[in-house]
Design a protein around this motif. Structure first.
Motif, PDB file in Angstrom:
ATOM      1  N   SER A  38       1.526   8.814  -6.559  1.00  0.00           N
ATOM      2  CA  SER A  38       1.931  10.212  -6.450  1.00  0.00           C
ATOM      3  C   SER A  38       2.941  10.575  -7.536  1.00  0.00           C
ATOM      4  O   SER A  38       2.909  11.680  -8.065  1.00  0.00           O
ATOM      5  CB  SER A  38       2.498  10.507  -5.059  1.00  0.00           C
ATOM      6  OG  SER A  38       3.736   9.867  -4.871  1.00  0.00           O
ATOM      7  N   LYS A  56       0.837  -1.200   0.000  1.00  0.00           N
ATOM      8  CA  LYS A  56       0.000   0.000   0.000  1.00  0.00           C
ATOM      9  C   LYS A  56       0.875   1.255   0.000  1.00  0.00           C
ATOM     10  O   LYS A  56       0.559   2.237  -0.666  1.00  0.00           O
ATOM     11  CB  LYS A  56      -0.943  -0.001   1.197  1.00  0.00           C
ATOM     12  CG  LYS A  56      -2.110  -0.951   1.013  1.00  0.00           C
ATOM     13  CD  LYS A  56      -3.069  -0.903   2.170  1.00  0.00           C
ATOM     14  CE  LYS A  56      -4.246  -1.837   1.924  1.00  0.00           C
ATOM     15  NZ  LYS A  56      -5.201  -1.805   3.034  1.00  0.00           N
ATOM     16  N   GLN A  57       1.972   1.220   0.742  1.00  0.00           N
ATOM     17  CA  GLN A  57       2.889   2.350   0.737  1.00  0.00           C
ATOM     18  C   GLN A  57       3.513   2.526  -0.648  1.00  0.00           C
ATOM     19  O   GLN A  57       3.629   3.648  -1.144  1.00  0.00           O
ATOM     20  CB  GLN A  57       3.985   2.158   1.784  1.00  0.00           C
ATOM     21  CG  GLN A  57       3.488   2.262   3.201  1.00  0.00           C
ATOM     22  CD  GLN A  57       4.542   1.855   4.218  1.00  0.00           C
ATOM     23  OE1 GLN A  57       5.562   1.272   3.872  1.00  0.00           O
ATOM     24  NE2 GLN A  57       4.281   2.156   5.476  1.00  0.00           N
ATOM     25  N   GLN A  65       0.976   4.050  -3.038  1.00  0.00           N
ATOM     26  CA  GLN A  65       0.814   5.488  -2.854  1.00  0.00           C
ATOM     27  C   GLN A  65       1.974   6.258  -3.485  1.00  0.00           C
ATOM     28  O   GLN A  65       1.781   7.300  -4.109  1.00  0.00           O
ATOM     29  CB  GLN A  65       0.705   5.826  -1.357  1.00  0.00           C
ATOM     30  CG  GLN A  65      -0.570   5.321  -0.723  1.00  0.00           C
ATOM     31  CD  GLN A  65      -1.814   5.865  -1.409  1.00  0.00           C
ATOM     32  OE1 GLN A  65      -1.883   7.025  -1.781  1.00  0.00           O
ATOM     33  NE2 GLN A  65      -2.797   4.996  -1.620  1.00  0.00           N
TER      34      GLN A  65
END
Length: 163
Positions: free
Chosen positions: A66, A58-59, A62
């Protein structure tokens, strides 16, 4: 066997029954209870590892999202998208990990990486976005065998190209 049992004194029979019961309980513990307990412990450990992988993914998602949304000055492609992706993969030391590079028309490519350095992959994607306005359409990342390395499948598209 029955004759032997009948010849035993009641005290001896009681001792044999008790010892037999203890042996059965010990066997039950080692053949049923202990394996179930061990398996439960192993499954709990696997769950924790999978949850840690999920948090990490999940990190990473992201960070990739981005990076794919950021904008920068556009450079013109020197040749096709396929050639530019191949050249940039070499520049970011991803060429050995690039197992498949497949063009889909003039404005899309599919890539498959195995054991790619995660940071190099993120930098590669950021460079493609910033310099060439190439966006990530699909992305699948799995933690690799070594720390900091990933297996990834992705599809890149030129912005303004058909999805």
């Amino acid at each position: 066997m029955i004759e032997y049992w009948n010849r035993l004194a009641s005290r001896e029979r009681l001792i044999l029954v008790l010892c037999g019961s203890v042996v059965l309980l010990v066997l039950y513990y080692f053949l049923v209870i202990d394996p179930l307990r061990t398996q439960s412990s192993n499954l709990a450990t696997q769950i924790q590892a999978q949850q840690a992988s999920l948090v990490w993914m999940k990190q990473a998602q992201q960070e990739v999202l981005s990076l794919s949304k950021s904008t920068g000055p556009q450079h013109s492609l020197q040749g096709s998208l396929f050639a530019t992706v191949d050249r940039q993969a070499t520049q970011y030391s991803l060429k050995p990990a690039l197992k498949r590079l497949e063009p889909i028309g003039d404005d899309k490519v599919k890539l498959t990486f195995e054991q790619a350095d995660f940071q190099n992959l993120i930098n590669f994607l950021a460079q493609m976005q910033e310099l060439y306005h190439v966006s990530v359409q699909t992305l699948s990342i799995q933690r690799g065998a070594r720390s900091g390395y990933v297996d990834a499948r992705l599809e890149l598209t030129l912005n303004g190209g058909e999805s």
